[in-house]
Design an enzyme around this catalytic site. Sequence first.
Site, PDB file in Angstrom:
ATOM      1  N   HIS A 238       0.802  -1.229   0.000  1.00  0.00           N
ATOM      2  CA  HIS A 238       0.000   0.000   0.000  1.00  0.00           C
ATOM      3  C   HIS A 238       0.829   1.270   0.000  1.00  0.00           C
ATOM      4  O   HIS A 238       0.548   2.206  -0.740  1.00  0.00           O
ATOM      5  CB  HIS A 238      -0.934  -0.006   1.211  1.00  0.00           C
ATOM      6  N   GLU A 278      -3.841  -4.192   9.759  1.00  0.00           N
ATOM      7  CA  GLU A 278      -4.070  -3.375   8.560  1.00  0.00           C
ATOM      8  C   GLU A 278      -3.086  -2.204   8.448  1.00  0.00           C
ATOM      9  O   GLU A 278      -3.437  -1.041   8.609  1.00  0.00           O
ATOM     10  CB  GLU A 278      -5.508  -2.854   8.513  1.00  0.00           C
ATOM     11  N   HIS A 280      -1.063   0.690   6.860  1.00  0.00           N
ATOM     12  CA  HIS A 280      -1.239   1.595   5.716  1.00  0.00           C
ATOM     13  C   HIS A 280       0.019   2.437   5.525  1.00  0.00           C
ATOM     14  O   HIS A 280       0.980   1.998   4.919  1.00  0.00           O
ATOM     15  CB  HIS A 280      -2.486   2.458   5.906  1.00  0.00           C
ATOM     16  N   GLU A 295      -4.367   0.580  10.972  1.00  0.00           N
ATOM     17  CA  GLU A 295      -5.772   0.979  11.043  1.00  0.00           C
ATOM     18  C   GLU A 295      -6.468   0.424  12.286  1.00  0.00           C
ATOM     19  O   GLU A 295      -7.513   0.908  12.696  1.00  0.00           O
ATOM     20  CB  GLU A 295      -6.515   0.550   9.779  1.00  0.00           C
TER      21      GLU A 295
END
Length: 307
Positions: A238, A278, A280, A295
Amino acid sequence: MRYAYGLEKPLSSVTIEEFPVAEPGAGPYALVTGPDGALWFTLVHQSGIGRLVPGAMPTVHRLEPDRGPTMITSGPDGALWFTEYRADRIGRITTDGVVTEFPLATPGCGPYGIAAGPDGALWFTATATDRIGRITTDGRVTEFPLPTTGAFPSAIVAGGDGGMWFTLNQANAVGRVGLDGAVTLHPVPTAAAAPVGITAAPDGALWFVEIGAGQLGRIRPGGEVEEFPLPDRTARPHAVTTDRTGAPWFTEWGANRVGTVTGDGTVVVHDLPTPGSEPHGITCGPDGALWVALESGALARVVPGHT
Protein backbone atom coordinates in the site's frame (compact mmCIF):
# COMPACT_ATOMS: atom_id res chain seq x y z
CA MET A 1 21.10 -5.49 -9.40
CA ARG A 2 22.71 -3.41 -6.66
CA TYR A 3 21.48 0.11 -5.89
CA ALA A 4 23.31 3.21 -4.80
CA TYR A 5 22.23 3.01 -1.16
CA GLY A 6 23.19 -0.63 -0.58
CA LEU A 7 23.02 -2.34 2.79
CA GLU A 8 26.50 -2.86 4.15
CA LYS A 9 25.29 -5.72 6.35
CA PRO A 10 22.52 -8.18 5.46
CA LEU A 11 19.18 -7.62 7.18
CA SER A 12 18.58 -10.43 9.65
CA SER A 13 15.61 -9.31 11.73
CA VAL A 14 13.64 -6.34 12.94
CA THR A 15 12.38 -5.19 16.30
CA ILE A 16 8.75 -4.08 16.19
CA GLU A 17 6.82 -2.29 18.94
CA GLU A 18 3.22 -1.08 18.75
CA PHE A 19 1.90 2.08 20.43
CA PRO A 20 -1.87 2.55 20.76
CA VAL A 21 -2.85 6.07 19.64
CA ALA A 22 -6.64 5.82 19.20
CA GLU A 23 -9.56 3.60 19.96
CA PRO A 24 -10.23 0.67 17.60
CA GLY A 25 -11.99 1.86 14.48
CA ALA A 26 -10.48 5.36 14.51
CA GLY A 27 -8.36 4.40 11.55
CA PRO A 28 -4.75 5.66 11.67
CA TYR A 29 -4.02 5.88 7.96
CA ALA A 30 -1.00 8.02 6.99
CA LEU A 31 1.79 9.62 8.98
CA VAL A 32 4.76 11.95 8.59
CA THR A 33 7.50 13.45 10.71
CA GLY A 34 6.54 17.04 11.40
CA PRO A 35 8.73 20.13 11.62
CA ASP A 36 8.48 19.91 15.43
CA GLY A 37 10.11 16.47 15.51
CA ALA A 38 6.83 14.69 16.32
CA LEU A 39 4.92 12.11 14.30
CA TRP A 40 1.67 13.44 12.83
CA PHE A 41 -0.98 11.03 11.60
CA THR A 42 -4.47 11.01 10.13
CA LEU A 43 -7.47 9.25 11.68
CA VAL A 44 -9.53 8.59 8.58
CA HIS A 45 -12.60 7.14 10.33
CA GLN A 46 -12.60 9.28 13.48
CA SER A 47 -12.01 12.48 11.48
CA GLY A 48 -8.98 13.69 13.38
CA ILE A 49 -5.31 14.51 13.21
CA GLY A 50 -3.00 12.96 15.80
CA ARG A 51 0.43 13.83 17.13
CA LEU A 52 2.87 11.53 18.87
CA VAL A 53 6.26 12.29 20.35
CA PRO A 54 8.01 8.92 20.65
CA GLY A 55 7.90 7.95 24.32
CA ALA A 56 5.02 10.29 25.22
CA MET A 57 1.22 10.12 25.12
CA PRO A 58 -0.55 10.92 21.84
CA THR A 59 -2.67 14.01 21.26
CA VAL A 60 -5.66 14.03 18.89
CA HIS A 61 -7.14 17.14 17.26
CA ARG A 62 -10.72 16.46 16.21
CA LEU A 63 -12.07 17.73 12.89
CA GLU A 64 -15.69 18.14 11.92
CA PRO A 65 -17.40 14.74 11.43
CA ASP A 66 -16.95 12.75 8.22
CA ARG A 67 -14.04 14.74 6.79
CA GLY A 68 -12.10 11.60 5.94
CA PRO A 69 -8.54 12.90 6.45
CA THR A 70 -6.22 10.64 4.47
CA MET A 71 -2.70 11.69 3.46
CA ILE A 72 -0.56 14.19 5.38
CA THR A 73 2.70 16.01 4.69
CA SER A 74 4.94 18.69 6.17
CA GLY A 75 4.40 22.01 4.46
CA PRO A 76 6.93 24.69 3.55
CA ASP A 77 5.33 27.03 6.11
CA GLY A 78 6.06 24.98 9.23
CA ALA A 79 2.54 23.49 9.36
CA LEU A 80 1.13 20.09 8.42
CA TRP A 81 -1.12 19.77 5.35
CA PHE A 82 -3.61 16.97 4.71
CA THR A 83 -6.36 15.91 2.34
CA GLU A 84 -9.99 15.53 3.38
CA TYR A 85 -11.17 12.85 0.98
CA ARG A 86 -14.84 12.87 1.93
CA ALA A 87 -15.18 16.63 2.35
CA ASP A 88 -13.34 17.75 -0.83
CA ARG A 89 -11.04 20.00 1.15
CA ILE A 90 -7.38 20.54 1.83
CA GLY A 91 -6.59 20.99 5.52
CA ARG A 92 -3.77 22.73 7.35
CA ILE A 93 -2.89 22.26 11.01
CA THR A 94 -0.25 24.18 12.91
CA THR A 95 2.00 22.43 15.38
CA ASP A 96 -0.10 23.89 18.20
CA GLY A 97 -3.30 22.44 16.72
CA VAL A 98 -4.97 25.34 14.85
CA VAL A 99 -6.85 23.98 11.82
CA THR A 100 -7.71 25.81 8.60
CA GLU A 101 -9.65 24.16 5.76
CA PHE A 102 -9.69 25.14 2.09
CA PRO A 103 -12.71 23.93 0.06
CA LEU A 104 -12.01 22.72 -3.47
CA ALA A 105 -14.12 23.91 -6.37
CA THR A 106 -15.37 20.56 -7.67
CA PRO A 107 -17.76 18.54 -5.49
CA GLY A 108 -16.83 14.89 -5.26
CA CYS A 109 -13.27 15.41 -6.50
CA GLY A 110 -11.85 13.14 -3.78
CA PRO A 111 -8.48 14.67 -2.85
CA TYR A 112 -6.10 11.95 -1.69
CA GLY A 113 -2.32 12.31 -2.07
CA ILE A 114 -0.50 15.48 -1.01
CA ALA A 115 3.15 16.57 -0.99
CA ALA A 116 5.17 19.75 -0.74
CA GLY A 117 6.67 20.88 -4.03
CA PRO A 118 9.96 22.63 -4.79
CA ASP A 119 7.99 25.80 -5.61
CA GLY A 120 6.79 26.42 -2.05
CA ALA A 121 3.27 25.13 -2.74
CA LEU A 122 1.45 21.89 -1.92
CA TRP A 123 0.50 19.50 -4.72
CA PHE A 124 -2.37 17.03 -4.44
CA THR A 125 -4.27 14.42 -6.43
CA ALA A 126 -8.00 14.60 -7.22
CA THR A 127 -8.92 10.93 -7.60
CA ALA A 128 -12.37 11.36 -9.14
CA THR A 129 -11.68 14.19 -11.59
CA ASP A 130 -8.39 13.11 -13.21
CA ARG A 131 -6.55 16.21 -12.08
CA ILE A 132 -3.44 17.20 -10.20
CA GLY A 133 -3.95 20.20 -7.96
CA ARG A 134 -1.65 22.85 -6.57
CA ILE A 135 -2.50 24.94 -3.52
CA THR A 136 -0.43 27.84 -2.21
CA THR A 137 0.03 28.33 1.52
CA ASP A 138 -2.57 31.12 1.41
CA GLY A 139 -5.15 28.80 -0.20
CA ARG A 140 -5.06 29.62 -3.92
CA VAL A 141 -5.78 26.49 -5.99
CA THR A 142 -4.78 25.64 -9.56
CA GLU A 143 -5.69 22.37 -11.25
CA PHE A 144 -3.99 20.55 -14.13
CA PRO A 145 -6.00 17.98 -16.14
CA LEU A 146 -4.48 14.60 -16.95
CA PRO A 147 -4.45 13.32 -20.55
CA THR A 148 -6.63 10.33 -19.65
CA THR A 149 -9.92 9.59 -17.89
CA GLY A 150 -10.81 7.24 -15.06
CA ALA A 151 -7.15 7.15 -14.01
CA PHE A 152 -7.66 7.60 -10.22
CA PRO A 153 -4.48 9.57 -9.44
CA SER A 154 -3.40 8.48 -5.97
CA ALA A 155 -0.15 9.22 -4.11
CA ILE A 156 2.19 12.07 -5.07
CA VAL A 157 5.75 13.06 -4.17
CA ALA A 158 8.37 15.60 -5.19
CA GLY A 159 11.05 14.04 -7.37
CA GLY A 160 14.68 14.95 -7.42
CA ASP A 161 14.33 16.28 -10.97
CA GLY A 162 12.17 19.26 -9.98
CA GLY A 163 8.84 17.67 -10.92
CA MET A 164 6.00 16.05 -8.98
CA TRP A 165 5.55 12.30 -9.49
CA PHE A 166 2.30 10.45 -8.89
CA THR A 167 0.64 7.08 -9.34
CA LEU A 168 -2.37 6.43 -11.55
CA ASN A 169 -4.09 3.54 -9.82
CA GLN A 170 -6.62 2.75 -12.54
CA ALA A 171 -4.55 3.80 -15.57
CA ASN A 172 -1.66 1.50 -14.59
CA ALA A 173 0.91 4.24 -14.91
CA VAL A 174 3.23 6.58 -13.07
CA GLY A 175 3.00 10.25 -14.02
CA ARG A 176 5.09 13.36 -13.75
CA VAL A 177 3.80 16.92 -13.71
CA GLY A 178 6.21 19.80 -14.13
CA LEU A 179 5.83 23.04 -12.25
CA ASP A 180 4.45 24.47 -15.51
CA GLY A 181 1.64 21.87 -15.51
CA ALA A 182 3.06 19.71 -18.32
CA VAL A 183 2.15 16.06 -17.71
CA THR A 184 4.02 12.93 -18.84
CA LEU A 185 2.72 9.40 -18.23
CA HIS A 186 4.84 6.24 -18.02
CA PRO A 187 2.99 2.89 -18.29
CA VAL A 188 3.70 0.19 -15.70
CA PRO A 189 4.81 -3.06 -17.43
CA THR A 190 2.53 -5.42 -15.46
CA ALA A 191 -1.14 -5.27 -16.40
CA ALA A 192 -3.62 -4.31 -13.65
CA ALA A 193 -0.77 -3.51 -11.25
CA ALA A 194 -2.81 -0.65 -9.67
CA PRO A 195 0.06 1.47 -8.28
CA VAL A 196 -0.65 3.43 -5.09
CA GLY A 197 2.16 4.62 -2.80
CA ILE A 198 5.24 6.38 -4.19
CA THR A 199 8.40 7.85 -2.69
CA ALA A 200 11.58 9.51 -3.93
CA ALA A 201 14.96 7.89 -3.31
CA PRO A 202 18.25 9.73 -2.81
CA ASP A 203 19.68 8.30 -6.05
CA GLY A 204 17.06 10.15 -8.12
CA ALA A 205 14.82 7.14 -8.77
CA LEU A 206 11.31 6.72 -7.35
CA TRP A 207 9.88 3.62 -5.71
CA PHE A 208 6.19 2.74 -5.91
CA VAL A 209 3.99 -0.16 -4.84
CA GLU A 210 1.66 -2.20 -7.04
CA ILE A 211 -1.28 -3.14 -4.84
CA GLY A 212 -2.93 -5.16 -7.60
CA ALA A 213 0.13 -7.16 -8.67
CA GLY A 214 1.95 -7.67 -5.37
CA GLN A 215 5.12 -5.96 -6.54
CA LEU A 216 7.37 -2.98 -5.94
CA GLY A 217 8.36 -0.79 -8.84
CA ARG A 218 11.34 1.47 -9.35
CA ILE A 219 11.19 4.21 -11.98
CA ARG A 220 14.00 6.44 -13.14
CA PRO A 221 13.41 10.04 -14.24
CA GLY A 222 13.62 8.95 -17.88
CA GLY A 223 10.69 6.56 -17.39
CA GLU A 224 12.51 3.21 -17.21
CA VAL A 225 10.66 0.86 -14.85
CA GLU A 226 11.92 -2.20 -12.97
CA GLU A 227 9.59 -4.44 -10.96
CA PHE A 228 10.26 -6.60 -7.91
CA PRO A 229 7.71 -9.35 -7.14
CA LEU A 230 6.91 -9.85 -3.46
CA PRO A 231 7.14 -13.32 -1.92
CA ASP A 232 3.34 -13.15 -1.47
CA ARG A 233 1.77 -11.68 -4.59
CA THR A 234 -1.58 -11.32 -2.77
CA ALA A 235 -0.07 -9.13 -0.01
CA ARG A 236 -1.64 -5.84 -1.27
CA PRO A 237 1.33 -3.47 -0.78
CA HIS A 238 0.00 0.00 0.00
CA ALA A 239 2.61 2.59 0.99
CA VAL A 240 6.36 3.04 0.59
CA THR A 241 9.09 5.27 2.05
CA THR A 242 12.87 5.28 2.31
CA ASP A 243 14.94 4.97 5.46
CA ARG A 244 18.00 7.04 6.32
CA THR A 245 20.23 4.83 4.12
CA GLY A 246 17.92 5.32 1.12
CA ALA A 247 16.52 1.78 1.24
CA PRO A 248 12.81 1.43 0.42
CA TRP A 249 10.37 0.12 3.05
CA PHE A 250 6.76 -0.74 2.34
CA THR A 251 3.58 -1.98 4.00
CA GLU A 252 1.61 -5.07 3.02
CA TRP A 253 -1.93 -4.08 3.88
CA GLY A 254 -3.43 -7.46 2.97
CA ALA A 255 -0.79 -9.61 4.67
CA ASN A 256 -0.06 -7.73 7.91
CA ARG A 257 3.61 -7.24 7.13
CA VAL A 258 6.29 -4.65 6.43
CA GLY A 259 9.15 -5.20 4.03
CA THR A 260 12.20 -3.79 2.33
CA VAL A 261 14.33 -4.28 -0.76
CA THR A 262 18.01 -4.82 0.01
CA GLY A 263 20.82 -3.33 -2.03
CA ASP A 264 21.12 -6.44 -4.23
CA GLY A 265 17.39 -6.37 -5.09
CA THR A 266 16.23 -9.02 -2.58
CA VAL A 267 12.78 -8.50 -1.06
CA VAL A 268 12.60 -9.20 2.70
CA VAL A 269 9.31 -9.10 4.67
CA HIS A 270 8.46 -9.19 8.38
CA ASP A 271 5.22 -10.03 10.18
CA LEU A 272 3.63 -7.41 12.42
CA PRO A 273 2.91 -8.53 16.01
CA THR A 274 -0.87 -8.01 16.05
CA PRO A 275 -2.92 -10.06 13.57
CA GLY A 276 -5.19 -8.07 11.27
CA SER A 277 -3.66 -4.70 12.14
CA GLU A 278 -4.07 -3.37 8.56
CA PRO A 279 -0.84 -1.43 7.98
CA HIS A 280 -1.24 1.60 5.72
CA GLY A 281 1.15 4.57 5.80
CA ILE A 282 4.86 4.31 6.55
CA THR A 283 7.50 6.96 7.18
CA CYS A 284 10.99 7.42 8.57
CA GLY A 285 10.51 8.82 12.06
CA PRO A 286 12.41 11.48 13.98
CA ASP A 287 14.32 8.71 15.76
CA GLY A 288 15.49 7.06 12.53
CA ALA A 289 13.13 4.09 12.91
CA LEU A 290 10.37 3.22 10.46
CA TRP A 291 6.90 4.09 11.74
CA VAL A 292 3.73 2.50 10.40
CA ALA A 293 0.09 3.56 10.75
CA LEU A 294 -2.08 0.59 11.73
CA GLU A 295 -5.77 0.98 11.04
CA SER A 296 -6.42 -1.13 14.14
CA GLY A 297 -5.60 1.94 16.25
CA ALA A 298 -1.84 1.99 16.77
CA LEU A 299 1.47 3.12 15.32
CA ALA A 300 4.21 0.51 14.92
CA ARG A 301 7.92 1.29 15.34
CA VAL A 302 10.16 -0.88 13.19
CA VAL A 303 13.90 -0.98 13.89
CA PRO A 304 16.01 -2.98 11.42
CA GLY A 305 18.66 -5.36 12.72
CA HIS A 306 21.70 -6.63 10.85
CA THR A 307 23.92 -9.68 11.12
